[in-house]
Design an enzyme around this catalytic site. Structure first.
Site, PDB file in Angstrom:
ATOM      1  N   SER A   1       0.845  -1.215  -0.008  1.00 41.26           N
ATOM      2  CA  SER A   1       0.049   0.057  -0.080  1.00 41.26           C
ATOM      3  C   SER A   1       0.778   1.223  -0.048  1.00 41.26           C
ATOM      4  O   SER A   1       0.366   2.275  -0.107  1.00 41.26           O
ATOM      5  CB  SER A   1      -1.066   0.044   1.341  1.00 41.26           C
TER       6      SER A   1
ATOM      7  N   THR B   1      -2.132   3.750   4.399  1.00 40.77           N
ATOM      8  CA  THR B   1      -0.975   4.760   4.136  1.00 40.77           C
ATOM      9  C   THR B   1      -0.260   4.686   5.446  1.00 40.77           C
ATOM     10  O   THR B   1      -0.907   4.772   6.542  1.00 40.77           O
ATOM     11  CB  THR B   1      -1.946   5.936   4.085  1.00 40.77           C
TER      12      THR B   1
ATOM     13  N   THR C   1       1.734   7.072   0.325  1.00 38.57           N
ATOM     14  CA  THR C   1       0.833   6.063  -0.130  1.00 38.57           C
ATOM     15  C   THR C   1       0.836   5.605  -1.653  1.00 38.57           C
ATOM     16  O   THR C   1       1.165   6.473  -2.237  1.00 38.57           O
ATOM     17  CB  THR C   1      -0.650   6.554   0.344  1.00 38.57           C
TER      18      THR C   1
ATOM     19  N   ARG D   1      -6.360   9.022 -10.398  1.00 38.88           N
ATOM     20  CA  ARG D   1      -7.099   9.504  -9.173  1.00 38.88           C
ATOM     21  C   ARG D   1      -6.004   9.828  -8.106  1.00 38.88           C
ATOM     22  O   ARG D   1      -4.865   9.295  -7.870  1.00 38.88           O
ATOM     23  CB  ARG D   1      -7.513   8.183  -8.636  1.00 38.88           C
TER      24      ARG D   1
ATOM     25  N   THR E   1      -5.677   7.985   7.425  1.00 38.24           N
ATOM     26  CA  THR E   1      -5.668   6.856   6.464  1.00 38.24           C
ATOM     27  C   THR E   1      -7.261   6.585   6.027  1.00 38.24           C
ATOM     28  O   THR E   1      -8.242   6.941   6.815  1.00 38.24           O
ATOM     29  CB  THR E   1      -4.736   5.911   7.259  1.00 38.24           C
ATOM     30  N   GLY E   2      -7.338   5.724   5.099  1.00 40.02           N
ATOM     31  CA  GLY E   2      -8.787   5.038   4.806  1.00 40.02           C
ATOM     32  C   GLY E   2      -9.101   5.844   3.521  1.00 40.02           C
ATOM     33  O   GLY E   2      -8.285   6.370   2.760  1.00 40.02           O
TER      34      GLY E   2
ATOM     35  N   GLY F   1      -9.828   8.380   1.280  1.00 38.32           N
ATOM     36  CA  GLY F   1      -9.499   9.473   1.208  1.00 38.32           C
ATOM     37  C   GLY F   1     -10.589  10.602   0.421  1.00 38.32           C
ATOM     38  O   GLY F   1     -10.322  11.662   1.078  1.00 38.32           O
TER      39      GLY F   1
HETATM   40  N1  ASP Z   1      -6.157   7.374   2.280  1.00 41.31           N
HETATM   41  C1  ASP Z   1      -5.272   6.791   1.048  1.00 41.31           C
HETATM   42  C2  ASP Z   1      -5.928   7.188  -0.074  1.00 41.31           C
HETATM   43  O1  ASP Z   1      -7.172   7.670  -0.175  1.00 41.31           O
HETATM   44  C3  ASP Z   1      -5.292   5.186   1.320  1.00 41.31           C
HETATM   45  C4  ASP Z   1      -5.457   4.753   2.522  1.00 41.31           C
HETATM   46  O2  ASP Z   1      -5.081   5.246   3.645  1.00 41.31           O
HETATM   47  O3  ASP Z   1      -5.961   3.616   3.073  1.00 41.31           O
HETATM   48  O4  ASP Z   1      -5.482   7.487  -0.978  1.00 41.31           O
END
Ligand code: ASP
Length: 319
Positions: free
Chosen positions: A78, A180, A198, A208, A231-232, A234
């Protein structure tokens, strides 16, 4: 060093009621140096950052060194080398960095470079701009001595080819298709800095960009107050300018954990139906070295390294 909101308010109120001389004598001790970062891989990242912090080094150097650990690890799917590609099979990386003076640098949709966080730092230090993307970011990196490398490993290519059979894109919580490293630190001088890097959501559309390279969304540092990273998914973090929000909530007297929780609740308010299935996590550190995290779904872990410990924690969650 986690404090409840009530304790935090009490400490802040007590400190601000005192004249400067007695405040210096009785202000609560600052927990520094300290470094915190997202997910299990944060532990190794923190260890690298700690080498710098424990020797009296700068938070900025520490967060960059920490972020480079998962970036360079081909087994982490990731971040950086070995990151899962976009739907066209290209590994495109997003990263940013911010220091105690509010200097910022960022790269988005950068290909072929293992350490985008270091390119982001060069953008910050060597250009009049704050963000470079795509081809321009690559050109800048190559002109500054970064090597062009193949980032798609055999394993990631295999996973992408398997994904191609169904081509379904769904940002599911807590599986390897996203993560991330966000890392923030307070150094022995009492200065805060942060970095975030990330490969973004796996199998995303070409071009994207998520929250991670966007200052205010995926990372924010205010040396008077604190720092936060996320994180998560985005898209949801950008919608609320998440990390800036967390820092501003700390400025209003909320503890780091409380501020992260309030930001997560803001995501639910904006998008109540979607929020039940997607993951977003925030992680924050205050100027006095308190830390805290909060997420939508169970399973967001974060790592903390200070002089007393080097540990992983589970963030509290809404669902
Ligand atoms: N936040 C990151 C994104 O949306 C991905 C992640 O943290 O899982 O690219």
């Amino acid at each position: 060093m986690k404090t409840s909101r009530r304790q935090f308010l009490k400490l802040t109120a007590a400190a601000s009621a005192l004249p400067f001389a007695s405040m210096a004598a009785s202000a609560p001790a600052v927990n520094k140096p300290i470094v915190i970062s997202t997910w299990n891989f944060g532990k190794q990242a923190n260890e690298e950052a700690w080498k710098i912090l424990s020797a009296g080094g700068k938070a900025l150097d520490a967060v960059e060194a920490g972020a480079r650990v998962p970036e360079g690890d081909p087994k982490e799917t990731s971040v950086g080398l070995g990151g899962l590609p976009d739907s066209d099979g290209r590994v495109t990386l997003d990263a940013c960095i911010m220091d105690e003076q509010g200097n910022i640098g960022s790269v988005a949709c950068l290909e072929h470079i293992v350490h985008p966080v270091s390119v982001a730092r060069k953008v910050m230090e060597k250009t009049p701009h704050v963000m470079l993307v795509g081809e321009g970011a690559l050109q800048f990196a190559l002109a500054n001595g970064f090597k062009k490398e193949k980032l798609l490993t055999k394993e990631s290519e295999k996973a992408w080819k398997k994904w191609l059979k169904e081509k379904k894109y769904k940002p599911v919580a807590n599986i390897e298709n996203h993560d991330t490293i966000g890392i923030v630190a307070l150094d022995a001088q009492g200065n805060l800095s942060g970095a975030c890097t990330t490969s973004g959501m796996a199998y995303k559309m070409r071009g994207r960009v998520g929250d991670s390279p966007i200052i205010g969304a995926g990372l924010y540092v205010d040396n008077e107050v604190g720092a936060a990273t996320s994180t998560g998914v985005g898209e949801e973090v950008i919608r609320i300018v998440g990390c800036h929000l967390v820092v501003e909530l700390m400025r209003q007297g909320n503890s780091p954990e409380q501020a992260c929780k309030m930001a997560v609740e803001r995501i639910i308010r904006k998008n109540p139906d979607k929020a039940k299935t997607l993951q977003v996590g925030f992680l924050a550190l205050s100027k006095s070295g308190e830390y805290g995290a909060y997420c939508l779904q169970k399973g967001f872990t974060y790592a903390v390294h200070d002089s007393a410990m080097n540990k992983l924690f589970d963030a509290s969650s809404i669902y």
